[in-house]
Enzyme design. Sequence first.
Site, short mmCIF file in Angstrom:
data_model
loop_
_atom_site.label_atom_id
_atom_site.label_comp_id
_atom_site.label_asym_id
_atom_site.label_seq_id
_atom_site.Cartn_x
_atom_site.Cartn_y
_atom_site.Cartn_z
N HIS A 173 -7.80 -22.93 -0.34
CA HIS A 173 -8.29 -23.01 -1.78
C HIS A 173 -9.77 -22.53 -1.86
O HIS A 173 -10.23 -21.88 -2.79
CB HIS A 173 -8.23 -24.63 -2.18
CG HIS A 173 -6.72 -24.76 -2.55
ND1 HIS A 173 -6.33 -26.22 -2.55
CD2 HIS A 173 -5.57 -23.97 -2.59
CE1 HIS A 173 -4.98 -25.96 -2.68
NE2 HIS A 173 -4.62 -24.86 -2.67
N ARG A 186 1.00 -9.09 -6.51
CA ARG A 186 1.49 -10.31 -5.66
C ARG A 186 1.60 -11.61 -6.56
O ARG A 186 0.71 -11.97 -7.26
CB ARG A 186 0.30 -10.43 -4.64
CG ARG A 186 -0.04 -9.35 -3.83
CD ARG A 186 -1.13 -9.42 -3.08
NE ARG A 186 -2.03 -8.39 -2.20
CZ ARG A 186 -2.68 -7.79 -2.65
NH1 ARG A 186 -3.27 -8.09 -3.70
NH2 ARG A 186 -3.17 -6.74 -2.11
N ARG A 197 6.10 -7.75 -7.16
CA ARG A 197 6.74 -8.05 -5.81
C ARG A 197 7.06 -9.34 -5.81
O ARG A 197 6.29 -10.44 -6.42
CB ARG A 197 5.60 -7.85 -4.57
CG ARG A 197 6.27 -8.05 -3.25
CD ARG A 197 5.10 -7.81 -2.08
NE ARG A 197 4.14 -8.85 -2.25
CZ ARG A 197 3.01 -9.06 -1.22
NH1 ARG A 197 2.95 -8.01 -0.61
NH2 ARG A 197 2.10 -9.92 -1.16
N GLU A 251 7.65 -2.44 5.45
CA GLU A 251 6.47 -3.20 6.12
C GLU A 251 7.26 -3.50 7.76
O GLU A 251 6.46 -4.15 8.52
CB GLU A 251 6.54 -4.75 5.56
CG GLU A 251 6.07 -4.52 4.39
CD GLU A 251 5.78 -5.84 3.61
OE1 GLU A 251 4.58 -6.26 3.63
OE2 GLU A 251 6.67 -6.27 3.29
N ASN A 276 -0.62 -3.35 6.16
CA ASN A 276 -0.87 -4.72 6.77
C ASN A 276 0.24 -5.02 7.86
O ASN A 276 0.01 -5.36 8.88
CB ASN A 276 -1.47 -5.64 5.86
CG ASN A 276 -2.74 -5.20 5.10
OD1 ASN A 276 -3.21 -4.18 5.23
ND2 ASN A 276 -3.01 -6.00 3.95
N ARG A 332 -2.47 -10.57 13.18
CA ARG A 332 -3.88 -9.97 12.69
C ARG A 332 -4.68 -11.35 12.28
O ARG A 332 -5.90 -11.19 11.92
CB ARG A 332 -3.70 -9.21 11.37
CG ARG A 332 -2.94 -9.94 10.27
CD ARG A 332 -3.08 -8.78 8.90
NE ARG A 332 -2.45 -9.57 7.83
CZ ARG A 332 -1.27 -9.53 7.44
NH1 ARG A 332 -0.24 -8.81 8.16
NH2 ARG A 332 -0.85 -10.01 6.32
#
Length: 586
Positions: free
Chosen positions: A192, A299, A337, A438, A461, A472
Amino acid sequence: MKTYQGIAVSSGITIGAAMVLDNGRCRINRRRIEDWDVAAEVISLDEAFNSVRKQLTENRDSVSRELGNEYGQIFEAHLMILADKRLRQELETYIREQNYSAEYAVNVVFEHHADLLRKLQSGDSLSERANDILDIEDQLLCVLMGVRKKSLSNLERPVIILAPSLTPSETANVDRDNVLGIGTETGGLGSHTAIVAAALQSPAILGIGQFLNEVNDGDIVIIDGKKGHIIVNPDVETITHYEREKEKAHELRKKLAEETRVPVRTIDGADIAIYGNIEFPYEAKSCMEHDAAGIGLYRTEFLYLAASPNSLPDEEVHFNAYKEVAETMKDRIITIRTFDLGADKLPNGVSFVNNAERNPFMGLRSIRLSLRNTSMFRKQLRAILRASVYGKFRIMFPLISNIVEFRQAKMIVNDVAEELYEAGIPYDSNIPLGIMVEVPSTVIMLSAFVREVDFFSIGTNDLCQYTLAVDRSNKDVCGLYNTDDPALVRLIQYAIRVADHYDKPISLCGQMSSNPIYTMLLLGLGLRHFSVSPYIIPEIKEICLKVSLAQCKEIVKKVFLMETSRDIRSFLKRETERLLNVDFDE
């Protein structure tokens, strides 16, 4: 001079004096009270709850006004913790039946609940929920013990805040005029605190590890929000370098904003489309300000991550967010998405994910989670279809690894559309359906997908993570995570060629697309649709306007002779610097 590496959660460069906070946990004595003091102690607990509730309500309202309701929901989650009757009953049991002081009861109960959350999973998501519990405990103890913490809301001079951690409450209340940047020893991208820091647009680095014992109040500190570096007591040469970089970045952004509001076309006539990536509805305005062709990636996870515990967003919450974006973007493409939850992105109070997953990045996440929880998936799809009459929408599914998953998702979309039709609710009956590329299996089988999928977006990514078998977010192996790895470059080229052969639109998003040093390489590989962070749109446009496809194809030929990501990155950096006459300090 000492340099530390952390997780960059908000970009930019800042230089200033350190303000070091010691927010270690209070040591609470195991104090017992007499029977006649019990009533007074319960009243003190009531007053503390009321005081903290009032402050949290003010935080929620002020943050909602300035940043949007999505951010205010962070504090709504804290308010719901305070309203938990079982929690309150536990506290009173310690006071009434065991004769403990209110502050000791708060300390024992809240620490116990935080420990339970920590033990459930070692990843960032639940550990951040534990930090929320500790945040409330800290505020209650300050009231009960009459302690006044060092305030960040009314600072006398500009400073860079350095702390073991910062709570969402502390981050949201910082003095924006005087807080130049933030650095903490703990925290991650999904926290957060990271969300609020990024929204405040303060350069911020979290998860640095223990370093505060090497820093004193007043020490000069540099935060490089691009690299994730924090430099303590830099030498004169380093300060001069970063001051020059700040000035160059400012001048470049000012220049590009004036020069790039034109159709994007290479010097040999190839049309290029630059889309924006967004996470929050208000970011659509930034896409329009930078003349984006549309939104290439919306997103939608934050609608869940900011939700109150056990209260996931309903259809109306989704609908209102999507409609707001549509009204801002007018007739430009909006690619939504569907929720990419799981792994390191889990909402408050979730019960649909196995918290004991040994390898969550390989587990129940993204489209797999959607297909397992169809009621939640259907709510989002209904909202998207309803909002589609207000704009030019596309639906994109994340982490599709085989054709069956796409067909299942498409079937649910068709089923939801039929429900809306029967109910007389308007929607776009021709809304395009696409997938994120992906997973290596998807690239390999792309010639099968093109027969059924309307468009593609390469997510570099995750594609990098799964191709190179590198987590990652793991600091021990993140050095192996390179989006310019020769294997990844070849996968990208193959995906673009297959999509082009079948005349299917394909774009590319992720860190690679938003880094200008890769723009010429991607153009040479055949990419014509970029999806990037809104603030970087002018720089990507400038490169496209200054090069020819012939130049870019020559760059690809040279890259394909190289065997390491380091060689590729150095070469691309030099070529970009030569083109723009700037220094890209990677």
